[in-house]
Design a protein around this motif. Structure first.
Motif, short mmCIF file in Angstrom:
data_model
loop_
_atom_site.label_atom_id
_atom_site.label_comp_id
_atom_site.label_asym_id
_atom_site.label_seq_id
_atom_site.Cartn_x
_atom_site.Cartn_y
_atom_site.Cartn_z
N GLU A 100 0.77 -1.26 -0.45
CA GLU A 100 0.20 -0.25 0.24
C GLU A 100 0.83 1.09 -0.17
O GLU A 100 0.58 2.24 -0.63
CB GLU A 100 -0.61 0.00 1.14
N HIS A 106 -7.10 -6.27 -3.35
CA HIS A 106 -7.73 -5.43 -2.61
C HIS A 106 -7.06 -4.00 -2.76
O HIS A 106 -7.93 -2.76 -3.50
CB HIS A 106 -8.31 -5.68 -1.44
N LEU A 107 -5.72 -4.16 -2.33
CA LEU A 107 -5.28 -2.70 -3.05
C LEU A 107 -4.83 -2.08 -4.21
O LEU A 107 -5.39 -1.59 -4.70
CB LEU A 107 -3.81 -2.98 -2.01
N ASP A 139 -6.69 -3.11 -6.44
CA ASP A 139 -8.59 -2.40 -7.23
C ASP A 139 -8.71 -1.63 -6.63
O ASP A 139 -8.94 0.06 -6.98
CB ASP A 139 -9.12 -3.48 -7.20
N THR A 140 -8.31 -1.12 -5.04
CA THR A 140 -8.71 0.21 -4.76
C THR A 140 -7.18 1.65 -5.09
O THR A 140 -8.10 2.98 -5.68
CB THR A 140 -8.40 0.74 -3.15
N TYR A 141 -6.13 1.12 -5.14
CA TYR A 141 -5.71 2.32 -5.97
C TYR A 141 -4.90 2.15 -7.72
O TYR A 141 -4.59 2.93 -8.12
CB TYR A 141 -3.84 2.43 -5.78
#
Length: 440
Positions: free
Chosen positions: A91, A125-126, A128-130
């Motif tokens: 992250e 997850h990270l 897809d988020t960033y």
């Protein structure tokens, strides 16, 4: 040793790097150990901001401590605070890349399954988020074929569908092997070249080791491989033990039989006293180590088939080193060397066929190439090459010694092929050591 070939792969990686300046991009690279994946990555991004992580089999906290040091050294950035998980590092790097584009390469990516299997879900997850605002060029690299395939191509896995490009890194071709021999052993003979092809199969690390030892004549190559301190002695085991796990003994026995020309399933099952259908299927479809060989004109689904080991060195290892492991463990390498000398001509004949098949593929003149035989191995033809557009057949008999080639016998073997291809013109050729083309 200088870097050879890989122009297409380098272009893909550079294209992805440029695209990542607009939006994060993910590429995964798969290829057997020693094929040159790490060297490719470092060559592709030698002038770029590159952060390179190697996933060792150790505690996640220790990995994170190592990665924090690498980040500071590579990017001049320091992570503040206690870091105990890879997800924290990933992250941080995604956030950092929003304003500072760079390439993150993670080697032996499949090993996270032993460190912390949850890493894949956390990365998904990270990512897809960033992804939309990050400018990270992410390159994920692995050598355990079955695990890498599962991670990226199994629809139930978190990273399924996330990669933008896939590179399957294959061994260097015969054209490149000839260039290397010309550069480092310009007076090479065709026997030297065939042995170089047979032992390395185009695997970059094996080539590099032989070049560094100046072992490029036939005798010196064999002696280098069979030296009691040689890297090669336990290489077959080291390459495959992670793939096969606890059941490796059965897999090794099957591969030893195939390397010893026991290539039909019924024969192997008779010798092993067990059904090996599942093992053969997994080695073909999951591990990519063997493949079925059917007659070129066989009908789909035909059971008239044999099995072959894809990798040249593993062929040699199972035929001569694994089979004589007791002598190897005793340090009696002279015994193994004498066995190789005795059987080398018989063993290397199949690699001469493989060499010419690869040369024909590189020529771009044919759309189908392979061996042909009829039931009960009758009328076996070493190579049949087909150009369906020009309606042309080339049939070849391959022998180490040109004097042993008989084209009249070859024509008789081809009677049924000619009868079923009456509109095709046919050429019959003999190929031997003397026909191995020189370096371009």
């Amino acid at each position: 040793m200088r870097f050879y070939d890989r122009e297409a792969e380098l272009k893909i990686l550079q294209d992805m790097r440029l695209q990542s300046r607009q939006k994060a991009r993910m590429t995964f690279i798969v290829g057997r150990r020693r094929v040159g994946k790490t060297r490719l990555i470092k060559e592709a991004f030698s002038s770029d901001n590159l952060v390179y992580f190697f996933v060792a089999k150790k505690n996640e906290n220790l990995l994170c401590e190592e990665y924090c040091s690498i980040i500071q050294e590579s990017l001049g950035a320091k992570i503040i605070g206690q870091i105990s998980s890879f997800s924290q590092i990933f992250e941080y790097l995604l956030e950092y890349s929003c304003n500072h584009p760079f390439t993150l390469a993670i080697d032996e990516f499949q090993e996270f399954v032993t460190v912390n299997p949850a890493v894949y879900s956390e990365i998904q997850h990270l990512w897809d988020t960033y992804k939309e605002r990050s400018k990270m060029n992410l390159v994920l690299c692995g050598s355990v074929y079955s695990l890498m395939k599962k991670i990226f191509e199994n629809s139930k896995e978190p990273l399924y569908g996330r990669a933008d490009r896939k590179i399957v890194l294959k061994p260097l071709g015969t054209n490149i092997l000839k260039q290397i021999m010309s550069d480092y052993h310009p007076d090479y003979s065709n026997r030297d070249l065939l042995c170089f092809f047979m032992l390395t199969g185009g695997i970059a690390r094996y080539i590099e080791l032989l070049v560094e030892q100046n072992a490029l004549s036939l005798d010196s190559m064999i002696r280098a491989v069979l030296d009691e301190h040689s890297f090669f002695l336990y290489e077959g085991r080291d390459v495959l033990i992670d793939e096969f796990g606890k059941d490796h003994a059965t897999y090794f026995s099957i591969l030893s039989l195939i390397a010893g020309s026991r290539t039909a399933r019924p024969e192997m099952e008779s010798l092993l006293g067990k059904n090996i259908g599942g093992h053969l299927e997994r080695m073909e479809k999951d591990y990519g180590i063997i493949h079925k060989v059917r007659p070129l004109f066989a009908k789909p689904g035909s059971r008239n088939q044999k099995y072959a080991i894809d990798d040249n060195f593993l062929n040699f290892w199972f035929r001569f080193i694994f089979k004589n492991l007791s002598a190897v463990e005793m340090g009696n390498m002279d015994y193994v060397f004498n066995v190789v000398q005795r059987d080398l001509d018989t063993f290397s004949g199949a690699f001469l066929e493989k060499y010419f098949i690869q040369e024909m593929k590189l020529s771009g003149k044919f759309n189908r190439i392979g061996p042909s035989w009829e039931r009960k191995n009758k009328n076996e033809i070493d190579i049949v090459a087909v150009n369906d557009m020009d309606k042309k057949l080339v049939m070849a008999e391959v022998k180490l010694n040109k004097k042993h080639i008989n084209l009249n016998v070859l024509r008789r073997k081809a009677v049924n092929i000619l009868a079923s291809h009456q509109q095709y013109t046919a050429e019959f050729i003999g190929l031997s050591l003397s026909d191995m083309s020189p370096a371009p």
